[in-house]
Design an enzyme around this catalytic site. Structure first.
Site, PDB file in Angstrom:
ATOM      1  N   ASN A 135      34.373  52.429  20.903  1.00  0.00           N
ATOM      2  CA  ASN A 135      35.399  53.314  20.350  1.00  0.00           C
ATOM      3  C   ASN A 135      36.776  53.668  21.390  1.00  0.00           C
ATOM      4  O   ASN A 135      36.990  54.926  21.563  1.00  0.00           O
ATOM      5  CB  ASN A 135      34.620  54.702  20.210  1.00  0.00           C
ATOM      6  CG  ASN A 135      33.553  54.509  19.171  1.00  0.00           C
ATOM      7  OD1 ASN A 135      33.869  53.970  18.046  1.00  0.00           O
ATOM      8  ND2 ASN A 135      32.528  55.083  19.584  1.00  0.00           N
ATOM      9  N   ARG A 174      43.669  51.586  27.138  1.00  0.00           N
ATOM     10  CA  ARG A 174      42.652  52.260  27.595  1.00  0.00           C
ATOM     11  C   ARG A 174      41.412  51.374  28.268  1.00  0.00           C
ATOM     12  O   ARG A 174      40.954  51.893  29.224  1.00  0.00           O
ATOM     13  CB  ARG A 174      42.025  53.318  26.707  1.00  0.00           C
ATOM     14  CG  ARG A 174      41.346  54.480  27.617  1.00  0.00           C
ATOM     15  CD  ARG A 174      41.310  55.788  26.782  1.00  0.00           C
ATOM     16  NE  ARG A 174      40.225  56.740  27.289  1.00  0.00           N
ATOM     17  CZ  ARG A 174      39.293  57.140  27.180  1.00  0.00           C
ATOM     18  NH1 ARG A 174      38.644  56.588  26.074  1.00  0.00           N
ATOM     19  NH2 ARG A 174      38.463  58.173  28.077  1.00  0.00           N
ATOM     20  N   ARG A 229      30.454  56.406  28.213  1.00  0.00           N
ATOM     21  CA  ARG A 229      30.467  54.979  28.785  1.00  0.00           C
ATOM     22  C   ARG A 229      29.820  54.754  30.148  1.00  0.00           C
ATOM     23  O   ARG A 229      29.348  53.763  30.829  1.00  0.00           O
ATOM     24  CB  ARG A 229      31.771  54.253  28.694  1.00  0.00           C
ATOM     25  CG  ARG A 229      32.017  54.451  27.011  1.00  0.00           C
ATOM     26  CD  ARG A 229      33.655  53.744  27.166  1.00  0.00           C
ATOM     27  NE  ARG A 229      34.432  54.138  25.895  1.00  0.00           N
ATOM     28  CZ  ARG A 229      34.553  55.277  25.248  1.00  0.00           C
ATOM     29  NH1 ARG A 229      34.632  56.319  26.755  1.00  0.00           N
ATOM     30  NH2 ARG A 229      35.333  55.525  24.537  1.00  0.00           N
ATOM     31  N   LYS A 255      27.530  43.986  17.441  1.00  0.00           N
ATOM     32  CA  LYS A 255      29.023  43.521  17.683  1.00  0.00           C
ATOM     33  C   LYS A 255      29.235  43.247  19.169  1.00  0.00           C
ATOM     34  O   LYS A 255      29.822  42.149  19.445  1.00  0.00           O
ATOM     35  CB  LYS A 255      30.100  44.547  17.196  1.00  0.00           C
ATOM     36  CG  LYS A 255      31.358  43.660  17.268  1.00  0.00           C
ATOM     37  CD  LYS A 255      32.519  45.136  17.101  1.00  0.00           C
ATOM     38  CE  LYS A 255      32.827  45.472  18.522  1.00  0.00           C
ATOM     39  NZ  LYS A 255      34.126  46.087  18.558  1.00  0.00           N
ATOM     40  N   PRO A 292      31.304  38.182  16.031  1.00  0.00           N
ATOM     41  CA  PRO A 292      31.277  39.595  15.922  1.00  0.00           C
ATOM     42  C   PRO A 292      31.976  40.183  14.845  1.00  0.00           C
ATOM     43  O   PRO A 292      33.057  39.985  14.379  1.00  0.00           O
ATOM     44  CB  PRO A 292      32.252  39.883  17.291  1.00  0.00           C
ATOM     45  CG  PRO A 292      32.181  38.679  17.839  1.00  0.00           C
ATOM     46  CD  PRO A 292      32.018  37.383  16.909  1.00  0.00           C
ATOM     47  N   ASP A 328      33.486  43.507  13.172  1.00  0.00           N
ATOM     48  CA  ASP A 328      33.797  44.838  13.016  1.00  0.00           C
ATOM     49  C   ASP A 328      34.612  45.068  11.846  1.00  0.00           C
ATOM     50  O   ASP A 328      34.455  44.019  10.866  1.00  0.00           O
ATOM     51  CB  ASP A 328      34.914  44.962  14.229  1.00  0.00           C
ATOM     52  CG  ASP A 328      36.105  44.062  14.351  1.00  0.00           C
ATOM     53  OD1 ASP A 328      36.207  43.193  13.302  1.00  0.00           O
ATOM     54  OD2 ASP A 328      36.900  44.126  15.182  1.00  0.00           O
ATOM     55  N   HIS A 334      37.622  45.082  10.910  1.00  0.00           N
ATOM     56  CA  HIS A 334      38.746  44.325  10.834  1.00  0.00           C
ATOM     57  C   HIS A 334      38.306  42.915  10.189  1.00  0.00           C
ATOM     58  O   HIS A 334      38.605  42.258   9.109  1.00  0.00           O
ATOM     59  CB  HIS A 334      39.483  43.807  12.114  1.00  0.00           C
ATOM     60  CG  HIS A 334      40.545  43.102  11.704  1.00  0.00           C
ATOM     61  ND1 HIS A 334      41.759  43.671  11.209  1.00  0.00           N
ATOM     62  CD2 HIS A 334      41.110  41.786  12.331  1.00  0.00           C
ATOM     63  CE1 HIS A 334      42.698  42.927  11.231  1.00  0.00           C
ATOM     64  NE2 HIS A 334      42.513  41.666  11.796  1.00  0.00           N
ATOM     65  N   PHE A 359      40.945  35.891  12.580  1.00  0.00           N
ATOM     66  CA  PHE A 359      41.139  37.257  13.344  1.00  0.00           C
ATOM     67  C   PHE A 359      42.593  37.549  13.788  1.00  0.00           C
ATOM     68  O   PHE A 359      43.253  38.557  13.553  1.00  0.00           O
ATOM     69  CB  PHE A 359      40.152  37.588  14.427  1.00  0.00           C
ATOM     70  CG  PHE A 359      40.177  38.775  14.962  1.00  0.00           C
ATOM     71  CD1 PHE A 359      39.734  39.699  14.309  1.00  0.00           C
ATOM     72  CD2 PHE A 359      41.032  38.849  15.998  1.00  0.00           C
ATOM     73  CE1 PHE A 359      39.345  41.060  15.090  1.00  0.00           C
ATOM     74  CE2 PHE A 359      41.050  40.268  16.662  1.00  0.00           C
ATOM     75  CZ  PHE A 359      40.141  41.359  16.263  1.00  0.00           C
TER      76      PHE A 359
END
Length: 286
Positions: A89, A94, A144, A188, A205, A207, A209, A256
């Site tokens: 997330n 970041r 995390r 994922k 993976p 996601d 998208h 992707f």
């Protein structure tokens, strides 16, 4: 002589006078080339793979000419795993900041160049230490922090970093199942680690998208769903593995990249090619 390890590093063995053996002539350029060939997986014949994917998939054939040369890096499993735990997330800038702080706090100083200090990625031993979770929370890692601490401790309980790297020798499904036992690692993230550092070239993976790509461009072959359920996740991965073959994870990365917003003009303009040298975000070497 030189010995190439499963994590992509190459160690050179040099005998000293104390051993009463001669010192072998080591070519540093050859050692560096071996590291780079391993990291960029240059022994994989990408042109041949593109040809196979184009033959199997008309949509890939349409999109891929403007996105040639996209290959997976063979990353170190420890760095790859903990970096993806930071990605939960989160957005790229970041995530990069978190990885930088992780290295500065727990990694060893490698060198200082032009006033900038470079750190190695922390060992699992360091990340499993006392007080790590509390310190990382203060550094802005949020929930995390617990995932990182618990995962590091679990890996040590299994035998250390060697256990993680040994997952390269297991079949895909088994390696993925082992990863999903780790704190903060879902399907994922497990597939990302399998694909990018555990040699599972068929891992995909999925996601939101990738799910959108699948439902938009392959809707005539895939059942349409309103949400990305566990079943949908597996169905999409199985569909692409059947369509593209053993290197399906590599093929998926091409689509992707092609679907990223900043490349939409290139995608629709046949005369424009992706500059693979400058189009990606630069990453500091460690």
């Amino acid at each position: 002589d030189t010995k190439e390890h499963s994590n992509g590093t190459v160690h050179a063995k040099v005998e000293t006078e104390d051993t009463k053996e001669s010192v072998p002539d080591i070519n540093p350029c050859a050692t560096e080339e071996a590291i780079l060939r391993d990291y960029f997986q240059l022994d994989v014949k990408l042109t041949d793979l593109y040809g196979q994917w184009c033959e199997a998939d008309t949509h890939f054939k349409q999109v891929s000419p403007n996105f040639t040369g996209i290959r997976m890096l063979r990353q170190d499993p420890v760095e790859n795993l903990f970096s993806f735990i930071c990605s939960s997330n989160n957005h790229i800038s970041r995530i990069s900041g978190m990885v930088e702080r992780l290295c500065e706090e727990y990694g060893e100083l490698v060198l200082e160049l032009h006033g900038h200090k470079y750190y190695a990625f922390p060992t699992v031993q360091k990340l499993a230490g006392r007080g790590v979770e509390e310190r990382l929370r203060k550094l802005g890692f949020g929930y995390r922090a617990r995932y990182i601490s618990e995962t590091a401790q679990y890996i040590l309980q299994q035998g250390g970093e060697g256990w993680l790297r040994a997952l390269r020798t297991l079949p895909y499904e088994q390696a993925k199942a082992e990863l999903m036992k780790l704190s903060g690692v879902g399907a994922k993230v497990a597939d990302c680690v399998c694909l990018m550092s555990l040699d599972k070239t068929g891992a995909i993976p999925v996601d939101t998208h990738v799910w959108q790509i699948a439902t938009r461009d392959y809707k005539h072959k895939l059942a349409t769903t309103k949400t990305l359920t566990d079943k949908t996740y597996k169905d999409i991965g199985d569909f692409f593995r059947k369509l593209w073959g053993p290197y399906a994870g590599w093929a998926h990365s091409v689509l992707f990249a092609a679907d990223l917003r900043k490349f939409q003009e290139r995608k629709s303009s046949p005369e424009k090619k992706v500059d693979t040298k400058n189009s990606g975000k630069k990453k500091k070497s460690r």
